[in-house]
Each structure stands twice: as structure tokens, then as C-alpha cells.
Design an enzyme around this catalytic site. Sequence first.
Site, short mmCIF file in Angstrom:
data_model
loop_
_atom_site.label_atom_id
_atom_site.label_comp_id
_atom_site.label_asym_id
_atom_site.label_seq_id
_atom_site.Cartn_x
_atom_site.Cartn_y
_atom_site.Cartn_z
N HIS A 56 0.86 -1.18 0.00
CA HIS A 56 0.00 0.00 0.00
C HIS A 56 0.90 1.23 0.00
O HIS A 56 1.18 1.81 1.05
CB HIS A 56 -0.89 -0.01 1.24
CG HIS A 56 -1.94 1.06 1.25
ND1 HIS A 56 -3.18 0.90 1.84
CD2 HIS A 56 -1.95 2.32 0.75
CE1 HIS A 56 -3.89 2.00 1.71
NE2 HIS A 56 -3.15 2.88 1.06
N GLU B 43 -2.62 -1.76 -3.33
CA GLU B 43 -3.81 -1.08 -2.83
C GLU B 43 -3.46 0.37 -2.50
O GLU B 43 -2.32 0.70 -2.21
CB GLU B 43 -4.37 -1.79 -1.60
CG GLU B 43 -3.45 -1.82 -0.40
CD GLU B 43 -4.05 -2.53 0.79
OE1 GLU B 43 -4.95 -3.37 0.60
OE2 GLU B 43 -3.64 -2.23 1.93
N HIS C 219 -8.28 -6.43 6.98
CA HIS C 219 -8.09 -5.42 8.03
C HIS C 219 -8.29 -6.04 9.40
O HIS C 219 -9.37 -6.47 9.77
CB HIS C 219 -9.02 -4.21 7.89
CG HIS C 219 -8.45 -2.98 8.56
ND1 HIS C 219 -7.54 -2.16 7.94
CD2 HIS C 219 -8.63 -2.46 9.80
CE1 HIS C 219 -7.19 -1.18 8.76
NE2 HIS C 219 -7.84 -1.35 9.90
#
Length: 251
Positions: A43, A70, A192
Site C-alpha cells: 500500500h 492497494e 483489516h
Amino acid sequence: MVRLSVNVNKIATLRNARGGNIPDVVEAVRKCIAAGCHGITVHPRPDARHITFQDVFDLAAMITVEFNIEGYPGAEFIDLVLRVRPTQVTLVPDPPGVLTSNAGWNLTSGDADWLGDLLARFKQGGIRTSLFLNADNEQIERARKLGADRIELYTGPYAHAFGTPEGEQILEAHREAARLARKIGLGVNAGHDLDLKNIPAYVKAVKGLQEVSIGHALISDALYMGLTRTVKAYLKALGSKPLNVKGAKRK
């Protein structure tokens, strides 16, 4: 089988705290792949506080498993993804400077139509697309209309309420969200705050789950157990077989 994509952001965070190249993100990824993970997630953020754009290029040159990038689709991020052409791009609604992802896209606000054009650009480049979403039926249906290939269900609320009646209610919502997504032709990912304790119940309940992206808990566990042992432990928690490294090919 649920695929395990290891998010290596925290490896880069530790490196950046001291400067130099210790720990080496590329070497850590090699360890994860050798241990049998099915993919790698990064990310890159505008402030480069963990994964840098150079890390992305370095990893793209050596990864033999699925590669998932991401992030928030700002101009630099979009350019990076189109240059690297990973297996998958997961778009998250994080504004610049946010500590970590804490909500899914609001696709029904009327301000999300631009995502449809962007998803089409990525798909034309041969990149699978995914949108980070809360377990909300209206949002999921909108994601399909915008042209996403998959959704990634935001599991933070489930993880935080795990082991409580509220956690069971949230899990049921995710079960139904995944069912709807599959019914209308969307693949289902999740991520998450998933860890070794809450993963088994989630995988059992959410049928058809294709991929989980795990970083913070996995890297934290690796401090105690070592990276190879930890990746294998997460594969076991998912009920998934390790990827055959010799036969692994980046898709």
C-alpha cells in the site's frame, strides 16, 4: 481455497525508522513466498512512510505470485499501477495522511461515478480490480454497476468486536454481503485486523471467500515466531494449502 496475500508494509515501516535497507523488503517477500503464501500486498502512500514507489518496482521485478497494489487512486498512484500492471489493484478511500484504512467507499453518494472510468482503465491494462467496502448491500450492488471485478470487505469492525454478540451480528452481515456479491458476479476478498484468533470463524462463515490480505498482525506475530513459521500458521488458520513455489507463476 482462500488465498493468503501478505501485506509487507510493516517491514518497510521498520526499515524506514532507521534508514538504509534493514530489514530488506525484497528478502522478506522471498521468505513469504518460500513459506507458501499465495500473494503479496503493498500500500504505497503519498508520504512514503512505509512502502515506497521504488519498493513497488523492485517487488514487481521479482514476484512470482499474485501482486496486489492497494491505495487511494490519486494521479501518482494511478500512474504507478498502470506502469507496474500488478495482478490486482484494490482501491481504498483513504485521504492523504490517514493512519490506516478505517472505512469502505461510499459509492452511493453521487460522487463516485469517476471510479467507473478508472476501473475500466485498469481492466483494459489487464489488471483485476477490487473496491474496499463495508458489508452493505447497496454499496456492493453499486460496485458491480461501476464495473469492479471484486470487492474487499472491511473486516475491522468484525475484528474489534470478535467474541462478543455484536461480533456475531457483524459476521452475519459479512456472510450475507458475500452471498450477495457472489450472486451478482463479484469476487470476494477481505482484510483489516484479521489475525490467528479471528480468522477461522470468519472463513467458516463467509462462504466463497477468495483472498484475505493480512499485514499488521502477521508481521507482529513474526517477531515472536519467525516469518516462515508465521506464514504457515496463517495458511493453517485459513484452512489453505501453501502455494507450490516451484510451480508458482505470477498471473
